[in-house]
Design a protein around this motif. Structure first.
Motif, PDB file in Angstrom:
ATOM      1  N   THR B 169       0.824  -1.211   0.000  1.00 31.15           N
ATOM      2  CA  THR B 169       0.000   0.000   0.000  1.00 31.15           C
ATOM      3  C   THR B 169       0.863   1.269   0.000  1.00 31.15           C
ATOM      4  O   THR B 169       0.339   2.358  -0.245  1.00 31.15           O
ATOM      5  CB  THR B 169      -0.958   0.014   1.204  1.00 31.15           C
ATOM      6  OG1 THR B 169      -0.206  -0.308   2.381  1.00 31.15           O
ATOM      7  CG2 THR B 169      -2.065  -1.025   1.038  1.00 31.15           C
ATOM      8  N   GLY B 170       2.136   1.126   0.261  1.00 28.96           N
ATOM      9  CA  GLY B 170       3.130   2.184   0.026  1.00 28.96           C
ATOM     10  C   GLY B 170       2.897   3.518   0.718  1.00 28.96           C
ATOM     11  O   GLY B 170       3.425   4.542   0.275  1.00 28.96           O
ATOM     12  N   GLY B 171       2.079   3.563   1.769  1.00 30.97           N
ATOM     13  CA  GLY B 171       1.826   4.823   2.464  1.00 30.97           C
ATOM     14  C   GLY B 171       0.362   5.224   2.420  1.00 30.97           C
ATOM     15  O   GLY B 171      -0.040   6.207   3.057  1.00 30.97           O
ATOM     16  N   LEU B 172      -0.438   4.446   1.703  1.00 24.52           N
ATOM     17  CA  LEU B 172      -1.854   4.806   1.526  1.00 24.52           C
ATOM     18  C   LEU B 172      -2.630   4.791   2.843  1.00 24.52           C
ATOM     19  O   LEU B 172      -3.477   5.660   3.083  1.00 24.52           O
ATOM     20  CB  LEU B 172      -2.498   3.860   0.509  1.00 24.52           C
ATOM     21  CG  LEU B 172      -3.981   4.034   0.226  1.00 24.52           C
ATOM     22  CD1 LEU B 172      -4.310   5.455  -0.217  1.00 24.52           C
ATOM     23  CD2 LEU B 172      -4.440   3.032  -0.826  1.00 24.52           C
ATOM     24  N   GLY B 174      -1.419   5.366   5.856  1.00 21.25           N
ATOM     25  CA  GLY B 174      -1.018   6.584   6.559  1.00 21.25           C
ATOM     26  C   GLY B 174      -1.688   7.807   5.966  1.00 21.25           C
ATOM     27  O   GLY B 174      -2.176   8.681   6.684  1.00 21.25           O
ATOM     28  N   LYS B 175      -1.758   7.857   4.653  1.00 22.04           N
ATOM     29  CA  LYS B 175      -2.412   8.967   3.955  1.00 22.04           C
ATOM     30  C   LYS B 175      -3.882   9.055   4.367  1.00 22.04           C
ATOM     31  O   LYS B 175      -4.392  10.135   4.680  1.00 22.04           O
ATOM     32  CB  LYS B 175      -2.273   8.741   2.446  1.00 22.04           C
ATOM     33  CG  LYS B 175      -2.749   9.875   1.579  1.00 22.04           C
ATOM     34  CD  LYS B 175      -4.174   9.653   1.099  1.00 22.04           C
ATOM     35  CE  LYS B 175      -4.682  10.863   0.330  1.00 22.04           C
ATOM     36  NZ  LYS B 175      -6.141  10.926   0.270  1.00 22.04           N
ATOM     37  N   GLY B 190       4.755   5.390  11.025  1.00 24.73           N
ATOM     38  CA  GLY B 190       5.153   4.026  10.738  1.00 24.73           C
ATOM     39  C   GLY B 190       6.169   3.971   9.637  1.00 24.73           C
ATOM     40  O   GLY B 190       6.834   4.963   9.347  1.00 24.73           O
ATOM     41  N   ALA B 191       6.256   2.784   9.036  1.00 23.53           N
ATOM     42  CA  ALA B 191       7.251   2.590   7.995  1.00 23.53           C
ATOM     43  C   ALA B 191       6.558   2.243   6.686  1.00 23.53           C
ATOM     44  O   ALA B 191       5.568   1.519   6.675  1.00 23.53           O
ATOM     45  CB  ALA B 191       8.207   1.466   8.378  1.00 23.53           C
ATOM     46  N   VAL B 192       7.084   2.837   5.609  1.00 22.62           N
ATOM     47  CA  VAL B 192       6.712   2.377   4.277  1.00 22.62           C
ATOM     48  C   VAL B 192       7.862   1.461   3.859  1.00 22.62           C
ATOM     49  O   VAL B 192       8.906   1.926   3.404  1.00 22.62           O
ATOM     50  CB  VAL B 192       6.552   3.558   3.299  1.00 22.62           C
ATOM     51  CG1 VAL B 192       6.266   3.055   1.900  1.00 22.62           C
ATOM     52  CG2 VAL B 192       5.438   4.486   3.768  1.00 22.62           C
ATOM     53  N   SER B 193       7.688   0.177   4.118  1.00 23.09           N
ATOM     54  CA  SER B 193       8.790  -0.763   3.928  1.00 23.09           C
ATOM     55  C   SER B 193       8.596  -1.478   2.599  1.00 23.09           C
ATOM     56  O   SER B 193       8.209  -2.627   2.538  1.00 23.09           O
ATOM     57  CB  SER B 193       8.826  -1.758   5.078  1.00 23.09           C
ATOM     58  OG  SER B 193       7.549  -2.368   5.224  1.00 23.09           O
TER      59      SER B 193
END
Lengths: 312, 312
Positions: B169-172, B174-175, B190-193
């Motif tokens: 989800t690459g940050g979605l 969190g967005k 958090g982390a975009v791992s």
């Protein structure tokens, strides 16, 4: 059930078909709403019908510029002198349009074969060059692609890896980059360091820096960009911190204030700006902040590789 | 310049005004396109005009359910027996609608005062209860709010802090959470791992786990959820890893396969699913994956706090 006399447009990706109804000289098309169902019908059935009806008038050339960083009116003003003359000389065959593709501004120039006079290729090429120069680094692409896609391609072309540290954008930059298939080739990931603890733990921002300068400051963003670059051993660390609002603004640090940091081999650069004079809403500020960061990275890559006009 | 005979609708948030034109019995309204300009004019000028014109017919009650996890048709089938009877008895005053608000499904029930028979409050209340029970945990809110907002409120109410570890989800996620003003109260970051290195460095996922089971596996997602929870000292760690496509799928791990991990005080839970039978596109898969994660967390919070029907 479809209306009497209607022609059915088959829907290969869903259940509800489209229908075509002719009333006098007008053809009405009713299509399913979901883009995944609508689009195939438009491409397969409607475009050919429209093309046939348009008859003699055919698109001769279409030129396109997408820009970021200035408003609609400034983009128009930059190209107006070049555009006005052509529109006057070829009122029927030339059309310019400036459109918002938030947060970017698009400029489109169409030249039509209508039977009337139109500019020749040599003149078109010359004006295209003038428009491109007038827009300068504001234009990031001549294709209908996103700023994230442009950045992705630049990173790919130069074999560079990116890591991000996002505060106010909360993951949006990562989201925009990973929208692109194959983005793992250039994007390692990063931290969504929303809380101060996350900035300390995930990025190693010193506690004193946060205490002294605050989360939205040049010093913190510098440490964020360097921190993520070093931890993930990336070529570039891209960091953003800002005040997206609606609460949290002060006189010194108003809503809309955003710091962007880019850490690379040659050190760390900081860009800061108040977005929409602090008048934007939370969504607008966050979207512009993410693009401000991507655009700063784009310019950094281009400058560090010696390109003058950052258009491909 | 406005058309002759037109009435001007003042635009307080932009430059182009709206105009009203009456032709025979029909009133045409032309409004500026940007939602920030259009909306205030609709609310201030058009709604009162429409209300006046509608005359006798007035909305008596509107009930609303928003759900996630099942398609349009299944939602309708669940409530059809309750709905059909009412629609038959009160054809003019009762209307049900099922709408897609991707990736969620909305159910709306309107009862109108038209002069014709309509159900009374007691019957409405009884059927509302039946519909709510028929939807069960699929319905996450009775308001027009996002799943992220529901989760935000649950975390807030229970004073719990969340940290995320996002791969596909690459940050979605969190967005979506940070779209909400005040989300910093419950969301640490958090982390975009995205890359495996990021999973190891930012989350402490063991190299052997990634080697043996792969990035998209129960074991990796378990380690991601635990890793981010421990590092940021959060109450919940929410992790996602999956194959968003279009490339990267295999027979064992097809496009659309997603693992969600929730780490809490009582340990770590794993949910896994193949989204849209692997037929969805990259955007759809990512959006559903983010919502699958948020919904799993919602259910976890509700269960751990002993609520049976997770609707507020």
């Amino acid at each position: 059930l479809v209306p009497r006399g209607a022609q059915i447009l088959e829907n290969e990706t869903g259940t509800a078909p489209g229908v075509l109804i002719q009333k006098k000289k007008t053809l009405f098309a009713f299509l399913p709403g979901p883009p995944t169902e609508c689009r195939p019908i438009v491409l397969r059935d409607l475009i050919p019908i429209a093309r046939e009806r348009v008859g003699g008038k055919r698109l001769y050339r279409r030129e396109f510029w997408r820009s970021f960083g200035r408003g609609e009116s400034e983009i128009y003003q930059r190209v107006a002198p070049l555009v006005k003359n052509l529109e006057k000389r070829f009122p029927l065959s030339v059309s310019f349009g400036v459109h918002i593709s938030f947060p970017c501004i698009d400029l489109t120039w169409e030249v039509w074969d209508t039977g009337e006079a139109r500019p020749g290729d040599e003149e078109i090429d010359r004006v295209v060059k003038q428009i491109t120069e007038a827009l300068g680094p504001l234009c990031f692409t001549r294709r209908r692609e996103s700023l994230a896609e442009t950045v992705f391609q630049l990173l790919q072309k130069n074999q560079r890896k990116l890591a991000t540290a996002e505060s106010c954008t909360g993951g949006l930059i990562g989201k925009l980059l990973t929208d692109i298939p194959g983005s793992s080739e250039v994007f390692l990931g990063g931290a969504v360091s929303y809380a101060n603890e996350a900035k300390e733990i995930l990025l190693g921002v010193p506690h004193e820096t946060l205490e002294t300068h605050g989360a939205v400051s040049e010093e913190t963003v510098r440490a964020m960009a360097q921190g993520i670059r070093e931890r993930l051993r990336a070529d570039f660390g891209l960091a953003v911190s800002g005040i997206a609002g609606p609460a949290g603004g002060t006189k010194e640090k108003p809503v809309g204030l955003v710091y962007v940091g880019i850490s690379g081999e040659q050190g760390t650069k900081i860009v800061h700006q108040v977005i929409l004079n602090g008048q934007g809403n939370r969504d607008q500020i966050r979207v512009i902040a993410a693009h401000l960061a991507l655009d700063a990275l784009r310019r950094e890559i281009l400058v560090s590789h010696g390109s003058e006009i950052p258009v491909h």
